[in-house]
Design an enzyme around this catalytic site. Structure first.
Site, PDB file in Angstrom:
ATOM      1  N   ASP A   1      -7.097   4.122  -4.481  1.00  8.46           N
ATOM      2  CA  ASP A   1      -7.711   4.006  -3.153  1.00  8.46           C
ATOM      3  C   ASP A   1      -8.325   5.387  -2.893  1.00  8.46           C
ATOM      4  OD1 ASP A   1      -7.783   2.009  -0.708  1.00  8.46           O
ATOM      5  OD2 ASP A   1      -7.342   3.945   0.178  1.00  8.46           O
TER       6      ASP A   1
ATOM      7  N   LYS B   1       0.867  -1.190   0.000  1.00  6.63           N
ATOM      8  CA  LYS B   1       0.000   0.000   0.000  1.00  6.63           C
ATOM      9  C   LYS B   1       0.893   1.225   0.000  1.00  6.63           C
ATOM     10  CE  LYS B   1      -4.480   0.874   0.268  1.00  6.63           C
ATOM     11  NZ  LYS B   1      -5.605  -0.009  -0.094  1.00  6.63           N
TER      12      LYS B   1
HETATM   13  P1  NDP Z   1     -12.977   7.639  -2.834  1.00  5.80           P
HETATM   14  O1  NDP Z   1     -11.928   8.648  -2.646  1.00  5.80           O
HETATM   15  O2  NDP Z   1     -13.546   7.414  -4.201  1.00  5.80           O
HETATM   16  O3  NDP Z   1     -14.212   7.947  -1.869  1.00  5.80           O
HETATM   17  C1  NDP Z   1     -14.051   8.012  -0.499  1.00  5.80           C
HETATM   18  C2  NDP Z   1     -15.375   8.365   0.132  1.00  5.80           C
HETATM   19  O4  NDP Z   1     -15.268   8.189   1.537  1.00  5.80           O
HETATM   20  C3  NDP Z   1     -15.761   9.827  -0.085  1.00  5.80           C
HETATM   21  O5  NDP Z   1     -17.152   9.962  -0.100  1.00  5.80           O
HETATM   22  C4  NDP Z   1     -15.150  10.489   1.143  1.00  5.80           C
HETATM   23  O6  NDP Z   1     -15.742  11.709   1.518  1.00  5.80           O
HETATM   24  C5  NDP Z   1     -15.403   9.445   2.203  1.00  5.80           C
HETATM   25  N1  NDP Z   1     -14.385   9.571   3.257  1.00  5.80           N
HETATM   26  C6  NDP Z   1     -13.046   9.420   3.119  1.00  5.80           C
HETATM   27  N2  NDP Z   1     -12.424   9.669   4.282  1.00  5.80           N
HETATM   28  C7  NDP Z   1     -13.390   9.983   5.156  1.00  5.80           C
HETATM   29  C8  NDP Z   1     -13.381  10.317   6.525  1.00  5.80           C
HETATM   30  N3  NDP Z   1     -12.242  10.409   7.217  1.00  5.80           N
HETATM   31  N4  NDP Z   1     -14.588  10.550   7.124  1.00  5.80           N
HETATM   32  C9  NDP Z   1     -15.738  10.475   6.420  1.00  5.80           C
HETATM   33  N5  NDP Z   1     -15.798  10.162   5.119  1.00  5.80           N
HETATM   34  C10 NDP Z   1     -14.652   9.910   4.502  1.00  5.80           C
HETATM   35  O7  NDP Z   1     -12.385   6.283  -2.242  1.00  5.80           O
HETATM   36  P2  NDP Z   1     -12.856   4.772  -2.472  1.00  5.80           P
HETATM   37  O8  NDP Z   1     -14.319   4.715  -2.680  1.00  5.80           O
HETATM   38  O9  NDP Z   1     -11.955   4.172  -3.474  1.00  5.80           O
HETATM   39  O10 NDP Z   1     -12.470   4.124  -1.070  1.00  5.80           O
HETATM   40  C11 NDP Z   1     -13.398   4.024   0.012  1.00  5.80           C
HETATM   41  C12 NDP Z   1     -12.947   2.930   0.963  1.00  5.80           C
HETATM   42  O11 NDP Z   1     -12.896   1.677   0.253  1.00  5.80           O
HETATM   43  C13 NDP Z   1     -11.536   3.093   1.558  1.00  5.80           C
HETATM   44  O12 NDP Z   1     -11.532   2.559   2.860  1.00  5.80           O
HETATM   45  C14 NDP Z   1     -10.671   2.236   0.655  1.00  5.80           C
HETATM   46  O13 NDP Z   1      -9.496   1.822   1.312  1.00  5.80           O
HETATM   47  C15 NDP Z   1     -11.618   1.077   0.396  1.00  5.80           C
HETATM   48  N6  NDP Z   1     -11.336   0.273  -0.785  1.00  5.80           N
HETATM   49  C16 NDP Z   1     -11.238   0.825  -2.028  1.00  5.80           C
HETATM   50  C17 NDP Z   1     -11.015   0.016  -3.120  1.00  5.80           C
HETATM   51  C18 NDP Z   1     -10.996   0.557  -4.502  1.00  5.80           C
HETATM   52  O14 NDP Z   1     -10.928  -0.255  -5.440  1.00  5.80           O
HETATM   53  N7  NDP Z   1     -11.080   1.861  -4.728  1.00  5.80           N
HETATM   54  C19 NDP Z   1     -10.816  -1.430  -2.979  1.00  5.80           C
HETATM   55  C20 NDP Z   1     -11.020  -1.925  -1.636  1.00  5.80           C
HETATM   56  C21 NDP Z   1     -11.242  -1.080  -0.597  1.00  5.80           C
HETATM   57  P3  NDP Z   1     -14.971  13.096   1.216  1.00  5.80           P
HETATM   58  O15 NDP Z   1     -14.975  13.219  -0.271  1.00  5.80           O
HETATM   59  O16 NDP Z   1     -15.781  14.123   1.935  1.00  5.80           O
HETATM   60  O17 NDP Z   1     -13.586  12.939   1.788  1.00  5.80           O
HETATM   61  O1  2IT Z   2      -7.874  -1.757  -0.688  1.00  7.99           O
HETATM   62  C1  2IT Z   2      -7.818  -2.254  -1.835  1.00  7.99           C
HETATM   63  O2  2IT Z   2      -7.996  -3.460  -2.032  1.00  7.99           O
HETATM   64  C2  2IT Z   2      -7.589  -1.341  -2.970  1.00  7.99           C
HETATM   65  N1  2IT Z   2      -7.497  -0.133  -2.757  1.00  7.99           N
HETATM   66  C3  2IT Z   2      -7.452  -1.889  -4.358  1.00  7.99           C
HETATM   67  C4  2IT Z   2      -6.048  -2.380  -4.599  1.00  7.99           C
HETATM   68  C5  2IT Z   2      -5.746  -2.815  -6.006  1.00  7.99           C
HETATM   69  O3  2IT Z   2      -4.550  -3.124  -6.227  1.00  7.99           O
HETATM   70  O4  2IT Z   2      -6.616  -2.859  -6.861  1.00  7.99           O
END
Ligand code: NDP
Ligand code: 2IT
Length: 450
Positions: free
Chosen positions: A169, A129
């Site tokens: 992420d 990461k």
């Molecule tokens: P994005 O940046 O697309 O979206 C994040 C969302 O979460 C936004 O709505 C954001 O709000 C909110 N958010 C982030 N930090 C906070 C906080 N401290 N308090 C409240 N709201 C918060 O990210 P992703 O959708 O990609 O990621 C979301 C989660 O999913 C993370 O935990 C990530 O690690 C996990 N994840 C992502 C993957 C991926 O493929 N993208 C894969 C597996 C897990 P705001 O815009 O106001 O900050």
């Molecule tokens: O938390 C996760 O699994 C991710 N942000 C996606 C990682 C990836 O390599 O697609």
């Protein structure tokens, strides 16, 4: 204290001493250690070879300065990191996070979780990461581009298609991956699958954008099926409104559920009539094009309500999907969910429920899917993007969606295999931890002392 608890306690004390000031890393390791320490005591080969101890020490961590120039011509300095956690079963693989809260400890917890998650997918990927404390909010497109280029200029010397393959992420989506991929290609003069989540016309994979959110919902679909239930008529809460949240909502709608809440860090939108496909398209536009706050939803749909500064967990629901960030559900939130009749939680975010919340869900008899199992669909399709890049082919949407669906069912089966209790209930956290550990542990044993 039982012997197992004494060993666990001593292990955690050592870990905390060696990793001071990193509470999220301690929490993530404890969540796994509570199952793996007793497991390794029953299977001494792991204990004799210190496999779990080794697995809680990252292979290496690089940290570097990232300097860039903002639109006013001011020089800005950020810190970048890559935690290369474990490559026993494949190249390091995992996302990059740009958020002001990023620290080495947060990335260590994420990289540790990633190693077990990637193992669960069944694909040959190790765990890593990276990220930066850069805050993308309010930055112009050109500022984002300059930051991504500066970040990749340094990161490029540590990654490669057979070494370490980053992805998105929080704060890193298609736009940022493209800027970083463009910079890697420019510096190295190589067009190669060094990042996943690329645009479709330059090496990206169909379904990657949707994969995490869809997978989280598929996992819930499999858990519900064990109780003879489906999504039809279920009222759902989804936190966040980013990549994972958007595609979780899309799939819930397709399967006949109703999503009544989405959120961001400013608060929660409650739409009791349901966030339909048309309304979701508006959320996507707000977030991806306008880069606006979720409260703007009310400008177009005034019948909804906005709870400023609040998370969604006080709203009554059947199913909950935390898709924002770590520790967004505490014990009190979990108690609200249980009291209001929630029957299942599938975690899109990484480690969104704290230890109290998990205990509350499990005592309440909820179907509880931990993130390393439930959100593995994203990295799984990243793994398939790597395969397609290596083979220089592109699979169709249908092919990829079918593969994703099967991978999520396989992960569900592994959790059942290792997590089924004597009373017939499944402890999905225990199942995911042990199944993820065994594959990595066997590879580490095979390599000897390294
Ligand atoms: P994005 O940046 O697309 O979206 C994040 C969302 O979460 C936004 O709505 C954001 O709000 C909110 N958010 C982030 N930090 C906070 C906080 N401290 N308090 C409240 N709201 C918060 O990210 P992703 O959708 O990609 O990621 C979301 C989660 O999913 C993370 O935990 C990530 O690690 C996990 N994840 C992502 C993957 C991926 O493929 N993208 C894969 C597996 C897990 P705001 O815009 O106001 O900050
Ligand atoms: O938390 C996760 O699994 C991710 N942000 C996606 C990682 C990836 O390599 O697609």
């Amino acid at each position: 204290m039982s012997e197992q608890n004494a060993v666990l306690d001593e292990f955690m004390q050592g870990l905390i001493r060696r990793n001071p000031g990193e509470p999220e890393f301690h929490q993530a390791v404890y969540e796994v250690a509570q199952h793996i320490i007793p497991f390794t005591m029953k299977h001494p080969k792991y204990e004799q070879n210190q496999i779990f101890q080794r697995l809680t020490e990252p292979d290496r961590i690089v940290s570097f300065r990232v300097c860039w120039e903002d639109d006013q011509g001011h020089v800005r300095t950020q810190r970048g990191y890559r935690v290369q956690h474990n490559n026993a079963i494949g190249p390091y693989k995992g996302g990059i996070r740009f958020h002001h809260s990023v620290t080495q400890g947060i990335l260590k917890f994420l990289a540790f979780e990633q190693t077990l998650k990637n193992s669960l997918t069944g694909l040959p990927m190790g765990g890593g990461k990276g990220g930066s404390d850069f805050n993308p909010k309010g930055k112009s497109d050109r500022e984002i581009m300059r930051f991504c280029q500066a970040f990749m200029t340094e990161l490029s010397r540590h990654i490669g298609p057979f070494t370490d393959v980053p992805a998105g992420d929080i704060g890193v989506g298609g736009r940022e991956i493209s800027y970083m991929f463009g910079q890697y290609k420019r510096i190295r003069n190589e067009f190669t699958g060094v990042l996943t989540g690329k645009g479709i016309s330059y090496g990206g994979s169909e379904i990657r954008t949707e994969a995490t959110g869809y997978g989280v919902v598929y996992f819930m679909q499999d858990m519900l099926a064990t109780k003879g239930q489906t999504f039809v008529g279920k009222r759902c809460l989804v936190s966040g409104s980013g990549n994972v949240a958007q595609y979780a909502v899309e799939k819930i709608n397709e399967l006949g559920g109703t999503v009544v809440a989405m959120s961001d860090s400013s608060g929660t939108v409650y739409d009791k009539e349901g966030i339909t496909a048309e309304k979701l398209a508006h959320v996507k536009h707000l977030k991806e094009v306008q880069r606006a706050r979720i409260s703007e939803y009310l400008t177009k749909y005034p019948n909804a309500e906005f709870y400023e500064g609040k998370t969604p967990w006080h709203i009554p629901c059947d199913l909950a999907f935390p898709c924002a960030t770590q520790n967004e559900i505490n014990g009190e939130d979990a108690a609200h969910l249980v009291r209001n009749g929630c029957m299942g939680v599938s975690e899109g975010a990484n480690m969104p429920s704290n230890q109290d919340a998990i205990t509350t869900f499990q005592k309440g008899g909820l179907l509880y899917a931990p993130s390393k199992a439930a959100n593995a669909g994203g990295v799984a399709v990243s793994g398939l993007e790597m395969t397609q890049n290596s083979m220089r082919i592109s699979w169709s949407r249908d092919e990829l969606n079918t593969r994703l669906r099967n991978i999520m069912s396989d992960i569900h089966s592994k959790c059942v295999q290792y997590g089924k209790e004597e009373d017939g209930n499944v402890d999905y956290l225990k199942g995911a931890n042990i199944a993820g550990f065994v594959k990595v542990g066997e590879a580490m044993l095979a390599y000897g002392v390294v």
